[in-house]
Design a protein around this motif. Structure first.
Motif, short mmCIF file in Angstrom:
data_model
loop_
_atom_site.label_atom_id
_atom_site.label_comp_id
_atom_site.label_asym_id
_atom_site.label_seq_id
_atom_site.Cartn_x
_atom_site.Cartn_y
_atom_site.Cartn_z
N ASP A 26 0.84 -1.21 -0.08
CA ASP A 26 -0.04 0.09 0.00
C ASP A 26 0.71 1.24 0.01
O ASP A 26 0.47 2.26 -0.71
CB ASP A 26 -0.73 -0.11 1.24
CG ASP A 26 -2.10 -1.00 1.10
OD1 ASP A 26 -2.24 -1.63 -0.12
OD2 ASP A 26 -2.81 -1.12 1.95
N THR A 27 1.95 1.28 0.95
CA THR A 27 2.88 2.49 1.01
C THR A 27 3.57 2.51 -0.49
O THR A 27 3.67 3.76 -1.15
CB THR A 27 3.81 2.05 1.82
OG1 THR A 27 2.97 1.89 3.03
CG2 THR A 27 4.97 3.34 1.99
N LEU A 28 3.92 1.39 -1.29
CA LEU A 28 4.74 1.54 -2.41
C LEU A 28 3.74 2.18 -3.40
O LEU A 28 4.07 3.12 -4.22
CB LEU A 28 5.03 0.27 -2.94
CG LEU A 28 6.33 -0.42 -2.19
CD1 LEU A 28 6.51 -1.87 -2.77
CD2 LEU A 28 7.41 0.29 -2.47
N MET A 29 2.58 1.96 -3.50
CA MET A 29 1.40 2.41 -4.49
C MET A 29 1.12 3.72 -3.93
O MET A 29 1.08 4.64 -5.12
CB MET A 29 0.19 1.48 -4.45
CG MET A 29 0.29 0.00 -4.99
SD MET A 29 -1.26 -0.78 -5.24
CE MET A 29 -1.40 -1.37 -3.54
N ARG A 30 1.00 4.38 -2.74
CA ARG A 30 0.81 5.60 -2.47
C ARG A 30 1.91 6.47 -3.07
O ARG A 30 1.80 7.40 -3.53
CB ARG A 30 0.69 5.80 -0.92
CG ARG A 30 -0.62 5.49 -0.60
CD ARG A 30 -1.15 6.16 0.93
NE ARG A 30 -0.02 5.71 1.77
CZ ARG A 30 -0.15 4.67 2.67
NH1 ARG A 30 -1.01 3.77 2.52
NH2 ARG A 30 0.98 4.19 3.62
N ARG A 31 3.19 5.84 -3.15
CA ARG A 31 4.48 6.66 -3.44
C ARG A 31 4.50 6.46 -4.85
O ARG A 31 5.56 7.21 -5.54
CB ARG A 31 5.73 6.05 -2.80
CG ARG A 31 5.73 6.15 -1.28
CD ARG A 31 6.92 5.70 -0.65
NE ARG A 31 6.87 5.87 0.69
CZ ARG A 31 7.92 5.32 1.55
NH1 ARG A 31 8.74 4.67 0.99
NH2 ARG A 31 7.93 5.56 2.73
N ARG A 32 3.55 5.84 -5.63
CA ARG A 32 3.73 5.84 -7.28
C ARG A 32 5.10 5.35 -7.67
O ARG A 32 5.65 5.88 -8.63
CB ARG A 32 3.49 7.17 -7.66
CG ARG A 32 1.88 7.67 -7.37
CD ARG A 32 1.75 9.16 -7.73
NE ARG A 32 0.21 9.57 -7.34
CZ ARG A 32 -0.76 9.38 -8.19
NH1 ARG A 32 -0.67 9.11 -9.36
NH2 ARG A 32 -1.82 10.06 -7.64
N ALA A 39 10.08 -4.19 -8.28
CA ALA A 39 10.69 -5.44 -8.39
C ALA A 39 11.80 -5.50 -7.23
O ALA A 39 11.94 -6.59 -6.69
CB ALA A 39 11.06 -5.71 -9.80
N ARG A 40 12.38 -4.36 -7.30
CA ARG A 40 13.63 -4.31 -6.28
C ARG A 40 12.94 -4.45 -4.80
O ARG A 40 13.71 -5.14 -4.10
CB ARG A 40 14.37 -3.00 -6.38
CG ARG A 40 15.62 -2.82 -5.88
CD ARG A 40 16.07 -1.29 -6.01
NE ARG A 40 16.48 -1.38 -7.66
CZ ARG A 40 16.00 -0.44 -8.34
NH1 ARG A 40 14.67 0.16 -7.78
NH2 ARG A 40 16.14 -0.42 -9.67
N ALA A 41 12.08 -3.66 -4.56
CA ALA A 41 11.46 -3.72 -3.06
C ALA A 41 10.86 -5.42 -2.91
O ALA A 41 11.24 -5.61 -1.61
CB ALA A 41 10.40 -2.71 -3.00
N SER A 42 10.31 -5.81 -3.60
CA SER A 42 9.62 -7.19 -3.71
C SER A 42 10.79 -8.27 -3.33
O SER A 42 10.89 -9.21 -2.47
CB SER A 42 8.82 -7.63 -4.81
OG SER A 42 7.80 -6.90 -4.83
N ALA A 43 12.03 -8.13 -3.99
CA ALA A 43 13.12 -9.19 -3.94
C ALA A 43 13.76 -8.90 -2.58
O ALA A 43 14.19 -9.76 -2.04
CB ALA A 43 14.13 -8.74 -4.90
#
Length: 344
Positions: A26-32, A39-43
């Motif tokens: 949710d935070t990643l999507m809010r930060r667009r 991909a980097r954050a998920s890894a």
């Protein structure tokens, strides 16, 4: 949300960790954030390589937990589809050398949602299916040009490129047909009341399955192209499933004749009587009118040419025409086409 709640209820003591995963995305999507950042954050979160692939563009992104591009071919262990507007547009995955983690399925679920959101945000959606209301604005005869231009822009078409319309009747999913017609450039499709409509800047009809009927309008003004496409669709047959309006020439005028006048024509009335008594006879006439040759018609029908000649002689007598003469063949072909337009 209901599926998410069910999944989290199955995690027992790991619900707190699951909530953190949901909040993380949710935070990643809010930060667009963009796709490489996702991909980097998920890894990093999964502590193993993570990947994203978009089907429409062929784009693939693979990252390692330390933020670098993953080397070598992917070794997918767990994956999930990316869905946008009810269409699968790609895949996300993890490359875990150990058994899948308890939260991997949830992580990929949220990653797929985040990717779909980013794809929709950073440019026209890479889906083929489009909002029918936007498509109707583009092809509508009464749409003002400002609204048409805005609809085209929202669908992802550049303002300076002419758009071609295709009218389609197909047993296959319309998004697949759109991709086949225009695999490398923007293409949008929507199902309207009487036919599917495909909008594209280029069209390659040779890629269509044989059981698809398609009428193709000329490139240029979308409303005119759609009118042409619908007219061309009416002229399609099992033997000629794809018709370009530009190839019809003056024959296209048949589609605009009053139906009562067409029914009253003696040649069309004779075709209707033959159709009621012997539908197969019209297939012979169609093959002969299409090929213009007795032997070529025989090859199409898989018959000996003497059998075709005998059938044509009987047809000629029923129509009151000499089918071996150019004038008779022309009248028979026009009457057959006009009758098909009436019968749909």
């Amino acid at each position: 949300m209901e599926a998410l709640a069910v999944r989290m209820s199955q995690l027992g003591s790991d619900v707190e960790a699951a909530v953190r995963v949901v909040m993380f995305y949710d935070t990643l999507m809010r930060r667009r954030v963009d796709l490489p950042a996702l991909a980097r954050a998920s890894a990093n979160l999964a502590e193993c390589p993570a990947g994203i692939r978009l089907t429409g563009t062929g784009r693939t992104i693979r990252m390692t937990p330390d933020g670098r591009e993953a080397p070598g071919p992917p070794a997918v262990t767990t994956s999930a589809p990316i869905t946008l507007d009810e269409e699968e547009i790609g895949t996300v995955w993890l490359e875990r050398p150990t058994p899948a983690g308890l939260l991997d399925e949830l992580l990929l679920d949220r990653l797929a949602i985040a990717v779909a959101t980013a794809v929709e945000r950073y440019g026209p959606a890479r889906t083929t299916m489009a909002d029918p209301a936007l498509v109707e604005l583009v092809i509508g005869a009464d749409t003002d040009e400002a609204a048409r231009a805005r609809a085209l822009r929202l669908l992802g078409f550049a303002a300076d490129l002419p758009v071609r319309a295709v009218a389609v009747r197909t047993p296959h999913p319309l998004d697949r047909i759109g991709t086949l017609l225009c695999p490398d450039r923007p293409v949008k499709a929507a199902q309207l009341a009487d036919a599917g409509v495909v909008l594209a800047t280029t069209v390659d009809a040779s890629r269509l399955p044989p059981d698809v009927r398609a009428g193709i309008g000329a490139a240029g003004i979308p409303a005119r192209s759609w009118r042409e496409a619908r007219t061309a669709l009416r002229f399609t047959t099992a033997r000629q499933p794809v018709v370009h309006h530009a190839d019809l020439g003056a024959v296209a005028l048949l589609a605009h004749l009053p139906e009562d006048a067409v029914r009253a024509d003696p040649d069309v009335a004779a075709i209707a009587r033959i159709a009621a008594c012997d539908p197969d006879a019209l297939d012979t006439l169609d093959a002969y009118c299409t090929t213009g040759s007795l032997r070529r018609a025989a090859a199409v029908l898989h018959l000996h040419h003497t059998s075709v000649a005998r059938r044509l002689d009987q047809l000629g007598k029923a129509l009151g025409l000499e089918l071996t003469e150019p004038a008779g063949l022309l009248r028979a072909g026009l009457a057959l086409t006009a009758w098909r337009l009436l019968s749909g």
